[in-house]
Design an enzyme around this catalytic site. Structure first.
Site, mmCIF file in Angstrom:
data_model
loop_
_atom_site.group_PDB
_atom_site.id
_atom_site.type_symbol
_atom_site.label_atom_id
_atom_site.label_comp_id
_atom_site.label_asym_id
_atom_site.label_seq_id
_atom_site.Cartn_x
_atom_site.Cartn_y
_atom_site.Cartn_z
ATOM 1 N N THR A 14 47.985 47.745 43.370
ATOM 2 C CA THR A 14 47.389 48.265 42.121
ATOM 3 C C THR A 14 45.898 48.498 42.508
ATOM 4 O O THR A 14 45.361 49.686 42.361
ATOM 5 C CB THR A 14 46.864 47.033 41.200
ATOM 6 O OG1 THR A 14 48.213 46.431 40.944
ATOM 7 C CG2 THR A 14 46.422 47.510 39.705
ATOM 8 N N VAL A 15 45.012 47.635 43.369
ATOM 9 C CA VAL A 15 43.824 47.995 44.032
ATOM 10 C C VAL A 15 43.828 49.295 44.942
ATOM 11 O O VAL A 15 42.889 50.002 44.833
ATOM 12 C CB VAL A 15 42.956 46.739 44.378
ATOM 13 C CG1 VAL A 15 41.636 47.113 45.035
ATOM 14 C CG2 VAL A 15 42.943 45.768 43.454
ATOM 15 N N GLY A 119 34.773 41.010 41.114
ATOM 16 C CA GLY A 119 35.315 42.620 40.986
ATOM 17 C C GLY A 119 33.898 43.353 41.216
ATOM 18 O O GLY A 119 33.221 43.290 42.260
ATOM 19 N N GLY A 172 48.795 41.444 30.804
ATOM 20 C CA GLY A 172 48.411 41.625 32.215
ATOM 21 C C GLY A 172 47.175 40.965 32.768
ATOM 22 O O GLY A 172 46.783 41.301 33.875
ATOM 23 N N LYS A 190 36.189 31.724 45.798
ATOM 24 C CA LYS A 190 35.153 32.796 45.587
ATOM 25 C C LYS A 190 33.833 31.668 45.760
ATOM 26 O O LYS A 190 32.866 32.263 46.321
ATOM 27 C CB LYS A 190 35.413 33.410 44.406
ATOM 28 C CG LYS A 190 36.402 34.403 44.243
ATOM 29 C CD LYS A 190 36.837 34.563 42.766
ATOM 30 C CE LYS A 190 38.038 35.719 42.788
ATOM 31 N NZ LYS A 190 38.338 35.813 41.328
#
Lengths: 407, 407
Positions: A14-15, A119, A172, A190
């Site tokens: 996807t990315v 993100g 999703g 993270k």
């Protein structure tokens, strides 16, 4: 026609696909800024491409494979070959960060990783550049969009955890196997990265205790709302007693907290330091386009000039037992003196009540309270004592509360 | 002992003094990051120091004098001498930005100015670096702490504008002469800078229309609250019809807007772009320590390597007449059919009502409404017609409403 800047792309999920498209769309604008025309000159997937060939024909490698191997091997070999690397791989950096950063320094290349945390929210750059000179005291973050979406659904619609998770999967926002997200492990990786940058001390994923949202009930969310509290999965990295604590757990926030109004799949990070009071950065969590945009920002920065993650300068201790305020809720017999007795037992452990709500139901009552901050070990000791009291009819439920309200 | 990096400091007011102190405190940490020990090697004030001497003995110049001259002359001469410059001077950049950036490019030095907009909120760096590859659609900002403090006081305490201003002055949030802040001129200068960076088109302060908060009444704030709206002084920079609009005016926000919860003297900026949805950056507005921290981040970045503001690539038109939703409130005779007649006149101008609140008072009524977006020229035409209707007893009050609610 400006010279081509050759980007080798590892991974095309996807990315990766979103990145390739975004780079093509913005290539002319980037050429204006940098003087070079960026172009994806090789793509490696499981079924196509050869790493060595791509490496030889690239000025920079973008790693979007995820996971540890072969991503680690590729990133190391790219840097050893003198190529800049941009990665969005939080697991790799939270686990092998020191090895990778050291390799970047000794080969005098850049390793950029904005896409690995929150993100497109530019927290990596802000920590490494804007706040390079600041003495960061604490970071609070909502760094997992899946869990924030689920908690928001539970708060808005009164949904159960299971119902909200299912909805997140349908839309999703959650994967078929949501384990890494809902257990807090993704957020822990993270926070390990953010803590490393903020405090310049080594932090490995294994040093970050995490607690997820799988056990949160619709009632927790509903009762807390009566006290004016909202529930978030919060990552914390803070200085404590000359050491640091890095952890992830559900926590209630008062409405005045900058993270309280972060809803849905959004991410946000609040950074506190004496000189700056605190700044908050928020935006969409990791979607394909958003992470691709973060990766592209890194690519452009690498095209212009160097930035570097310095060697660690500290070796700070990881503090295990920290102070926290707590929300505590339990069913009790509806009889006089219950609250006073609970308060007394809590008080013996140093726990004092800030606010309390008692609501009768037929035959019994629910007692919900917020306690002032105390050491977690003391708090859990107190809960154990309370839970043994004769009139307590349910296992007490405990959730941390972040107390700060900002102007 | 690392080599000294010599910083020449122009201006020694609140920010200058805070910067000098912060640099001394953080010098060792900065030496670890950069390999150089930063040190203020010269200070210029009205009563001490010689610019030429300071320039000759500096690797970088920090300009914190403010105003146009002699700041402009010093900054140009410093760059012509091959020195990097860090400035927090919004007026200078909003007025002579192109001259200064061009000078920086041709002398291959850096001109950094994070401190010029929103204090420590890293909006300049994020626009120039993280979002260098993004196609920014719109920026909304609360970029003046004084006015945000005043409006927050009015909303919280029901204070009048005059009372809130006085309180801001007592607490040091407003200057003795608050004209630049309360008229919106200060915010306009900041929005000019942000628009220039976001859209890569020349924007001069004179091209930014601004409207202040001097005429806002306690009633505006109170009535709007009944509609769920909060009032902010909002700077907008957006693409419209192939051109751009940059402006500053009071505007109501719905609670879901990321800027709605920004209170007190805090600043915040929301940046929208297709690829990123939107990100929001918030933190304390320009206080001495906060601006000093932003300046220090710039100094560190300049010590490591280059960044540059590219030449403009566009020459976009400034759009004068833009669409906006509006809040409209007026006193009317308390008689049947008033609302219908107002709605009809508005409708003839293309203005349709989204929500409305009519409240009777003895003998008359207050009619408060929110209109769907329409061109401002159409709206003001409609207001003129409405104000001439026989049953309208007060000049209608109009305030813009920002409609977006984000997830």
């Amino acid at each position: 026609m400006p010279e081509t800047y050759r980007v080798g792309l590892l991974g095309h999920g996807t990315v990766g696909a979103a990145f390739e498209q975004l780079l093509a769309e913005r290539a002319d604008a980037i050429a204006h800024i940098t003087g070079y025309q960026p172009q994806v000159t090789g793509v490696l997937t499981r079924s196509r491409g050869d790493f060595d060939e791509i490496l030889a024909n690239s000025d920079l490698i973008v790693e979007l494979i995820g996971g540890i191997e072969p991503a680690r091997d590729y990133v190391l070999r790219a840097m050893q070959a003198g190529k800049h690397v941009v990665s969005a791989n939080k697991l790799l950096l939270a686990t092998y960060g020191e090895e990778l950063w050291s390799c970047a320094r000794s080969n005098e290349v850049q390793l950029r990783f904005e896409g690995a945390v929150a993100g497109v929210v530019p927290v990596i750059r802000v920590l490494q550049e804007s706040l390079a000179g600041a003495h960061v005291e604490r970071i609070h973050g909502i760094v997992n969009g899946t869990t924030n979406f689920i908690l928001t659904e539970m708060a808005r619609a009164g949904a159960t955890y299971e119902g909200a998770l299912q909805r997140a999967q349908e839309l999703g926002y959650a994967e078929a196997d949501p384990t890494d997200d809902v257990t807090g492990r993704d957020a822990a990786a993270k926070m390990a990265i953010l803590a490393r940058l903020a405090f310049s001390t080594p932090v490995h994923l294994d040093q970050v205790p995490y607690e997820g949202i799988e056990h949160i009930t619709a009632e927790d969310v509903a009762y807390a709302r009566d006290l004016g509290l909202g529930l978030k999965l919060i990552g914390t990295a803070e200085r404590v007693d000359g050491g640091i604590s890095v952890r992830v757990h559900p926590a209630f926030l008062y409405p005045g907290h900058p993270l309280a109004s972060v809803n849905g799949s959004f991410n946000a990070v609040t950074i506190e330091s004496d000189a700056i009071t605190e700044i908050t950065l928020s935006g969409p969590g990791a979607g394909g386009a958003q992470t691709a945009s973060a990766v592209l920002g890194d690519v452009i920065s690498a095209m212009i000039p160097p930035a570097s993650t310095p060697e660690t300068s500290e070796a700070l201790a990881i503090v295990e037992d920290v102070e926290n305020a707590f929300y505590l809720s339990m069913e009790v017999d509806d009889q006089p003196g219950v609250l006073a007795q609970v308060a007394e037992v809590l008080g013996m452990q140093g726990a004092s009540i800030k606010s309390v709500l008692q609501r009768g139901m037929d035959g019994h009552a629910r007692l919900t309270m917020v306690l002032h901050p105390l050491l977690e070990s003391r708090f859990y000791g107190a809960v154990q004592l309370v839970s043994r009291m004769a009139f307590v009819r349910s296992q007490p439920r405990a959730i941390r509360v972040i107390e700060e309200e900002f102007e």
